[in-house]
Write a protein that holds these residues in place. Sequence first.
Motif, short mmCIF file in Angstrom:
data_model
loop_
_atom_site.label_atom_id
_atom_site.label_comp_id
_atom_site.label_asym_id
_atom_site.label_seq_id
_atom_site.Cartn_x
_atom_site.Cartn_y
_atom_site.Cartn_z
N MET A 118 -32.05 -14.30 -26.98
CA MET A 118 -33.49 -14.13 -26.84
C MET A 118 -34.26 -15.16 -27.69
N ARG A 121 -33.96 -18.45 -25.57
CA ARG A 121 -34.69 -18.45 -24.30
C ARG A 121 -36.19 -18.20 -24.46
N PHE A 122 -36.56 -17.34 -25.39
CA PHE A 122 -37.96 -16.92 -25.48
C PHE A 122 -38.59 -17.09 -26.86
N LEU A 187 -37.69 -9.06 -21.16
CA LEU A 187 -37.15 -10.42 -21.29
C LEU A 187 -35.81 -10.53 -20.56
N LYS A 190 -36.64 -10.79 -16.91
CA LYS A 190 -37.21 -12.13 -16.67
C LYS A 190 -36.09 -13.17 -16.58
N TRP A 191 -35.08 -13.02 -17.41
CA TRP A 191 -33.95 -13.94 -17.45
C TRP A 191 -33.03 -13.77 -16.25
N CYS A 245 -43.99 -12.56 -27.84
CA CYS A 245 -43.20 -13.27 -26.83
C CYS A 245 -43.22 -12.54 -25.49
N VAL A 246 -43.13 -11.22 -25.53
CA VAL A 246 -43.15 -10.44 -24.29
C VAL A 246 -44.52 -10.54 -23.61
N HIS A 248 -46.49 -12.98 -23.62
CA HIS A 248 -46.60 -14.29 -22.98
C HIS A 248 -45.63 -14.45 -21.81
N ALA A 249 -44.49 -13.78 -21.87
CA ALA A 249 -43.47 -13.94 -20.82
C ALA A 249 -43.77 -13.10 -19.59
#
Length: 576
Positions: A118, A121-122, A187, A190-191, A245-246, A248-249
């Motif tokens: 994580m 990636r994020f 996340l 999303k991945w 981060c979440v 924004h993702a």
Amino acid sequence: MDTTPATPQVDLIFEVSWEVCNKIGGIYTVLSTKAKTLQKLYKDKTIFIGPDVWTSENPSPWFTECKVDGLSAWAKNAKLPDSVSVRVGRWEIPGRPIAVLVKFDGMYAVKDEFYGEMWQRFGVNSLHAYGDYDEGCAFAHASGIVIESIIASGYGSKLTPTGRISKKYQPRMVAHFDEWTTGMGLLYVKWKLPQVATVFTTHATSIGRSICGNNKPLYDYMKGYNGDQMAAELNMEAKHSLEKCVAHAADIFTTVSDITATECEQLLERRPDVVTPNGFEKNFVPSAAKYPEARKTARDRMLTVASALTGKRMDDNTFIVITSGRCEYRNKGLDLFLDMCEELKHRRLCRNVLAFVMVPAWPKEARSDLAGRMAGMNDTPFVNDEAPLADPVLTHWLNNPDSDAVNSRIHSLGFTTLDPRVTVIYVPCYLNATDGIFNLSYYDLLPGADATVFPSYYEPWGYTPLESVAFGVPTVTTSLSGFGQWVLKVSENYFDECGVNVIGRGDSNYRSVVENISHSIEYLTCADEKETKKIHKAAMRTAAEAAWPEFMVYYDQAYALALDKAAERVKMIKNR
């Protein structure tokens, strides 16, 4: 011309929360009351996913394991990591939606590897994690894997909207995650699952709540705060990093009120795409025919408790006022409520006031002396005054009486020296009908109140005042609550117009708020029967405007926008 957006075509919705079938706080109320409307719109297309923190000795009272077509077969054959298991059934709330409870213990063994992934990636920085961070992330990680497994099984994606089977049809799926505790799940989706639309709702930012909880002024200095800097100062780096981060993702980021949207924009550096206010489900409220009996039962019980504690018989003319919610002394305005009760002693009250502070703290046990006196009163009610019980402001003994802020303030203000004009009683336990004193739920007791007061300092939405007006009980709240701001937008700020009085509150006007709220309660104690009925009806009208069918349009908007983004993403992947 009707500009209301149509309900979007959705084949499957996953909603993930730590409070699915797990009653802890306000998010449970959000989801459990929303479920019936979701079922009407998307019959059994919504799967709620929650933590399986239950045992055979302590089962969830809100979950029934049972067969669900297609999903039970998946659960039986699902290939999940070791020590991750699921139970499929129904959430026992209005609408009885599908629920999947996830046992997530196996995720702890791989947490370091997952945190590293994580980060790569994020950019989630889990280095300074502590407390409940690992537990929330383990559940969220497992929930992401469960969603992936359900989708891989083909559940919910075999039929097109016309009812025909098609291998080419791309099902429209939404994965909706509530609060930072589920962020790792978003996340993961999303991945691993780019075809799934993701929605993230923050009901209160972790860093904003921490700023307030540390007695720092949030509003006067909002534009000067940097979320990352404050997270480092307050030892909140991991939770804040994950939440940011979440936010924004996610395809679509939402929150529950305009006041929290401003907070998110400043502290998380992304303005929410949609504000999705919290509604309420009227099924929780007694019908008009049953309401008088419900009110009498509630008042009898509260007056009996107070009479037994104080040794003084309280008649039915007593004005009962309640505050409730999470036990956050400053954020929920419990300090201000108690000071307001002290101020009431100096007002020209037309009725004696009985004030209950109903907030769960660290209760040791129900008071046996109180229960015993109450039992005796059933046989021989007080005729003359009797001696008060020791510490006549507590219904349950506390494990930490000296360090409990509410208990300490009640004693320092002198409420143990009984004054018939204003009596304050602290109820430091969950009111779930098994507390040993009231033995009624909070919703069973609420109709017995004459008013409620929620003088919040930090309140992203404010379910407690909304619940109050749904039961026809007038309420006082502040302009720092999302619900209070919504009321100011849709109605005149008078009891007889909306059943609500919203008091302006900021960082520097504490004393004036105390005085203004005490004036509001003074006014209500003097309202005659005609005015009281008018206020009751106005409160019910406000609640009707805040019912879930009225607010689901905002979720429709969020889901439609998220689905469009997912479709664009899939198209881009195919064209590579």
